[in-house]
Scaffold this motif. Sequence first.
Motif, PDB file in Angstrom:
ATOM      1  N   ARG A  28       0.814  -1.219   0.000  1.00  0.00           N
ATOM      2  CA  ARG A  28       0.000   0.000   0.000  1.00  0.00           C
ATOM      3  C   ARG A  28       0.848   1.269   0.000  1.00  0.00           C
ATOM      4  NH1 ARG A  28      -5.190   0.180   1.074  1.00  0.00           N
ATOM      5  NH2 ARG A  28      -4.945   2.176   2.153  1.00  0.00           N
ATOM      6  N   THR A  34      -3.071   0.243  -3.595  1.00  0.00           N
ATOM      7  CA  THR A  34      -4.027   0.337  -2.487  1.00  0.00           C
ATOM      8  C   THR A  34      -5.230  -0.595  -2.664  1.00  0.00           C
ATOM      9  OG1 THR A  34      -5.050   2.214  -3.601  1.00  0.00           O
ATOM     10  CG2 THR A  34      -3.394   2.708  -1.916  1.00  0.00           C
ATOM     11  N   GLY A  35      -5.175  -1.482  -3.651  1.00  0.00           N
ATOM     12  CA  GLY A  35      -6.262  -2.454  -3.800  1.00  0.00           C
ATOM     13  C   GLY A  35      -6.338  -3.414  -2.629  1.00  0.00           C
ATOM     14  N   ILE A  75      -5.181  -8.152  -5.816  1.00  0.00           N
ATOM     15  CA  ILE A  75      -6.433  -7.926  -6.553  1.00  0.00           C
ATOM     16  C   ILE A  75      -6.166  -7.184  -7.866  1.00  0.00           C
ATOM     17  CG2 ILE A  75      -6.968  -5.751  -5.343  1.00  0.00           C
ATOM     18  CD1 ILE A  75      -9.543  -8.424  -6.402  1.00  0.00           C
ATOM     19  N   GLU A  76      -5.162  -6.348  -7.884  1.00  0.00           N
ATOM     20  CA  GLU A  76      -4.848  -5.600  -9.117  1.00  0.00           C
ATOM     21  C   GLU A  76      -4.397  -6.530 -10.241  1.00  0.00           C
ATOM     22  OE1 GLU A  76      -3.748  -4.583  -6.071  1.00  0.00           O
ATOM     23  OE2 GLU A  76      -3.812  -2.382  -5.912  1.00  0.00           O
ATOM     24  N   PHE A 102     -15.148  -3.163   0.455  1.00  0.00           N
ATOM     25  CA  PHE A 102     -13.918  -3.114   1.248  1.00  0.00           C
ATOM     26  C   PHE A 102     -13.336  -4.498   1.497  1.00  0.00           C
ATOM     27  CE2 PHE A 102     -11.119  -2.160   4.835  1.00  0.00           C
ATOM     28  CZ  PHE A 102     -10.500  -1.007   4.376  1.00  0.00           C
ATOM     29  N   PRO A 105     -11.497  -7.378  -2.116  1.00  0.00           N
ATOM     30  CA  PRO A 105     -10.207  -7.898  -2.575  1.00  0.00           C
ATOM     31  C   PRO A 105      -9.835  -9.210  -1.873  1.00  0.00           C
ATOM     32  CG  PRO A 105     -10.075  -5.536  -2.231  1.00  0.00           C
ATOM     33  CD  PRO A 105     -11.406  -5.978  -1.681  1.00  0.00           C
TER      34      PRO A 105
ATOM     35  N   GLY B  22      -9.424  -3.398  -7.530  1.00  0.00           N
ATOM     36  CA  GLY B  22      -8.491  -2.705  -6.636  1.00  0.00           C
ATOM     37  C   GLY B  22      -8.367  -1.223  -6.916  1.00  0.00           C
ATOM     38  N   TYR B  26     -10.759   4.626  -1.238  1.00  0.00           N
ATOM     39  CA  TYR B  26     -11.197   4.786   0.150  1.00  0.00           C
ATOM     40  C   TYR B  26     -10.293   5.821   0.834  1.00  0.00           C
ATOM     41  CZ  TYR B  26     -13.678   0.493  -0.939  1.00  0.00           C
ATOM     42  OH  TYR B  26     -14.501  -0.430  -1.521  1.00  0.00           O
ATOM     43  N   ASP B  28      -8.376   5.836   3.364  1.00  0.00           N
ATOM     44  CA  ASP B  28      -7.005   5.462   3.710  1.00  0.00           C
ATOM     45  C   ASP B  28      -6.131   5.291   2.467  1.00  0.00           C
ATOM     46  OD1 ASP B  28      -5.079   4.939   5.749  1.00  0.00           O
ATOM     47  OD2 ASP B  28      -5.141   2.810   5.218  1.00  0.00           O
ATOM     48  N   ASP B  29      -6.764   5.208   1.292  1.00  0.00           N
ATOM     49  CA  ASP B  29      -5.978   5.131   0.052  1.00  0.00           C
ATOM     50  C   ASP B  29      -5.450   6.503  -0.351  1.00  0.00           C
ATOM     51  OD1 ASP B  29      -6.786   2.499   0.070  1.00  0.00           O
ATOM     52  OD2 ASP B  29      -8.340   2.766  -1.458  1.00  0.00           O
ATOM     53  N   ASN B  31      -3.342   9.818   0.155  1.00  0.00           N
ATOM     54  CA  ASN B  31      -2.194  10.384   0.860  1.00  0.00           C
ATOM     55  C   ASN B  31      -1.967  11.780   0.295  1.00  0.00           C
ATOM     56  OD1 ASN B  31      -1.292   8.134   2.581  1.00  0.00           O
ATOM     57  ND2 ASN B  31      -0.960   7.090   0.633  1.00  0.00           N
ATOM     58  N   ALA B 122       4.527   5.412  13.080  1.00  0.00           N
ATOM     59  CA  ALA B 122       5.285   4.676  14.103  1.00  0.00           C
ATOM     60  C   ALA B 122       5.896   5.647  15.105  1.00  0.00           C
ATOM     61  CB  ALA B 122       6.366   3.830  13.432  1.00  0.00           C
ATOM     62  N   GLU B 203     -14.339  -1.313   6.859  1.00  0.00           N
ATOM     63  CA  GLU B 203     -13.354  -0.235   6.768  1.00  0.00           C
ATOM     64  C   GLU B 203     -13.330   0.540   8.082  1.00  0.00           C
ATOM     65  OE1 GLU B 203     -14.629   3.342   5.013  1.00  0.00           O
ATOM     66  OE2 GLU B 203     -12.707   3.879   4.159  1.00  0.00           O
ATOM     67  N   PRO B 204     -12.202   0.532   8.784  1.00  0.00           N
ATOM     68  CA  PRO B 204     -12.127   1.369   9.987  1.00  0.00           C
ATOM     69  C   PRO B 204     -12.168   2.849   9.605  1.00  0.00           C
ATOM     70  CG  PRO B 204     -10.365  -0.272   9.926  1.00  0.00           C
ATOM     71  CD  PRO B 204     -10.985  -0.246   8.558  1.00  0.00           C
ATOM     72  N   VAL B 253     -16.569   4.736   0.756  1.00  0.00           N
ATOM     73  CA  VAL B 253     -16.622   4.438   2.188  1.00  0.00           C
ATOM     74  C   VAL B 253     -17.021   2.973   2.347  1.00  0.00           C
ATOM     75  CG1 VAL B 253     -17.814   4.930   4.358  1.00  0.00           C
ATOM     76  CG2 VAL B 253     -17.079   6.807   2.887  1.00  0.00           C
TER      77      VAL B 253
END
Lengths: 159, 788
Positions: A28, A34-35, A75-76, A102, A105, B22, B26, B28-29, B31, B122, B203-204, B253
Amino acid sequence: MPQVEMTVNGKAVSAKAKGNTLLSEFLREGLGMTGTHVGCDTGQCGVCVVHVDGLPVKSCNMFAAEAEGAEVTTIEGMANEDGTLGVIQQAFQDNHGLQCGFCTPGMVMSAASLLAENPKPTEAEIRAHLSGNLCRCTGYHNIIKSILAASGQDAQGAV
Amino acid sequence: MPADGGIGAANKRREDVRFLTGKGNYTDDINVRGQAYVVFLRSQVANGVLNSVDTSAAAEMPGVLRIFTGADFVEVGGVPCGWCVTDRHGEPMQEPKHPVLADGKVRYVGDAIAAVVAETEAQARNAAEMIELDIDELPAVVDMKAALIDGSPKVHEELTSNLCYDWGFVEENKGAVEQAMQDAAHVTTLELVNNRLVANPMEPRVAIGDYDAAAGDSTLYTTTQNPHVIRLLMGAFVLGIPEHKLRVIAPDVGGGFGSKIFHYAEEALCTFAAKALNRPVKWTCQRSESFITDAHGRDHVTKIELALDADNNFTAVRTDTHANMGAYLSTFAPSVPTWLHGTLMAGNYKTPVIYVNVKAVFTNTVPVDAYRGAGRPEASYQLERVIDKAARELGVDAIALRRQNFITEFPYATPVAVEYDTGDYNATMDKMIEISDLAGFEARRAESAKKGLLRGLGVNCYIEACGIAPSNLAGQLGARAGLYESATVRVNATGGLVVMTGSHSHGQGHETSFPQVVADMIGIDPAMIEIVHGDTARTPMGMGTYGSRSLAVGGSAIVRATEKIIAKAKKIAAHLMEAADGDIELKDGTFSVAGTDKSVAWGDVTLAAYVPHNYPLEDIEPGLEETAFYDPANFTYPSGAYSCEVEVDPDTGKVTICKFSAADDFGNIVNPMIVDGQVHGGIGQGIGQALLEHAIYDDDGQLVNGSYMDYAMPRADDMPFFSVDHSCQTPCTHNPLGVKGCGEAGAIGSPPAVVNAVVDALQRAGHDVTHIDMPLSPNRVWSAMNKA
């Protein structure tokens, strides 16, 4: 940070990874693929399943360094070469086997690993195989139907 | 064309292609260049005085950019509550302040104390561990009834007690219900628990705050079901950012089920921190963190009494419920046990008088709010369980008892303040009996018995109220928001359309079903229509998706906007064909003049709208774009009849669901494939509640099963295939689509079916078991069978 090399979906890739970088994180964040999703922190939900050397693996439970030199499929890499949906992907669309997408994948990758070893699984075998994959949207009904359809079987008992 | 692509067609979902390859996007994807990461330090004790938060050592850790504590938010508003309930005595509920970060007190395990922003996640996590806390731990308040005893520790010192409100509904009926109970030939009483659940979308939650210092604009990417609601709540009540300087984006989402309706403190923190640091700030919730921060659901303890006359007619219902609010009031928490619960206590039955009492209680637990069904599952569960018990006590058939008391004439004004517009409860009951092959039950029971298993049959009905509305009524009942929905339909010059909706899709398939509506109205291919949602900068102010409202309210707004488009397009067509507006007909994407062979295509009209050379400029403006806000006249009232067959293993108490059938009346159907899927998912969650799921707190306020290792999520092998049917259709009378909503039905209708079935299995086997509280774990079932 050391460089980790592997083959992902047939392409040689390389990215920096610490010793404790998880394979899911490597895919990721390191590769921007990110899949593959992450849905829990205890290895229970299965949304992060990928194949490593042909075997299904929860990529949040494996260090990237452990996959050094491995053949990884995500998955990609599941669509046909011309970009159309692969057999399992198409079965999921045809049978409404996904809603929010969600967990999808991981479901597709787990289904692929099942069908690779058992091309005509029974309903019970599919349900048992998915015990490590959680879905909150579908009640699993259409996921099971999708996998039966992908294996060329009717979903008997499913309306 | 729309015959195979418009309303009623089982179109495959267009969004699936990106999800299956893929390519989903979402939160979290996402950045954002230059982003920093935030990690929250959370309370590990349920109740305590927070004397100090020493961040000095943590601040020296590598990569740390800034550490926020409660002191940073003293000048900032608290996380607001969106609904004020008025109690039995006309007083507003007790409403404590909910700080973004704990201020002087921690009130539940998971309460955020500090937020560490660092270059990497981290580093932030490592630094958070270096923060020194001085907390005087206090006894935790966990049990709701104990919380109301005088002298109990208080969750909020500034309040008079742990009672949020004591609500009576309908208060004027209290005496009449008391009288009916005294006059009854029979009263059946049942005490039960509606178990506390965790919504657990796969999905969190994630939030990313971004700040454009040059423009002074804030952007929040967040996993929400209602971006405009978040923009309003966070902008106006927490951070003081006007809407034109704040954009909220909710991209793909991964499920919500209610838990992503609410405005959470983490969203405000990320937005605030991004501005303070002039850097994007990202937070990704871990699953173990979501268990102790996402709003939980249900958690009611109820006593219900059903009074019947000598002919088994229902004469009154009385309920006494304690509803857990948790430590703070989440966004819509106060409305769930009241207006979304008390108003449904008539169910499908013509009970003349009803009284509902609800005491909402603060405890040192995670806030509790709406979870799929929200109040309505609690109403259906208690009513359908007590009816089942009454039938058994009276020795009458449970289906016949229900049928005898069904409401059969519509519209029907219930004694709990709502008016059902349409329904046909006998029709759904008949359909359920058919699809479940009820006639074959005894034969199946005999087969189970040969295997040494106890088979039982559970049947129930449900009613729900969807598409919560209208705004002015909701306002009178305490809502601090409107409950309309919005749509903008933008027709492009070459004929394609973009529909910008205030609804939000997080699994419901709006990108597929909404175009079907517009395509059907205009007579064009749905592929010409694109749906835009989830971005306050690109959509009109809308209220989002929850309460099965998207098609009934959001879809109606789309209809209204499309009607305006068609009306204007007809004027343009009339001009092009030199005819009167009133003579223009639109069919299959072609405008024609009635009674002539003159016609112009959809694309000719749309092009004329944007290239207005031959155009009635003196009458109408160029362009073809319309907006509508739809505020419904009433709730919609889906209903149905469900049945469940179980096998109980007498040696272990393990329950297996053998057969589950659902006959629903959702009014008109736009995409039957998606409707089936919604019902399947709801049933899955209902079976999860009935057999597996339970968020358990110990006496110290620790959530003892806060992970997927311990919280029993339903898995594929816990479920059978379901039989679902929605061919019984009594269209809603007050929205233009005649639709009712299908998102929550499965979760509302299924828990009583499962529990009724297990009790039936045990009764048929000679065990005097009248009730078992959910979840019906093997331990609970075995213990009930083997009680002394």
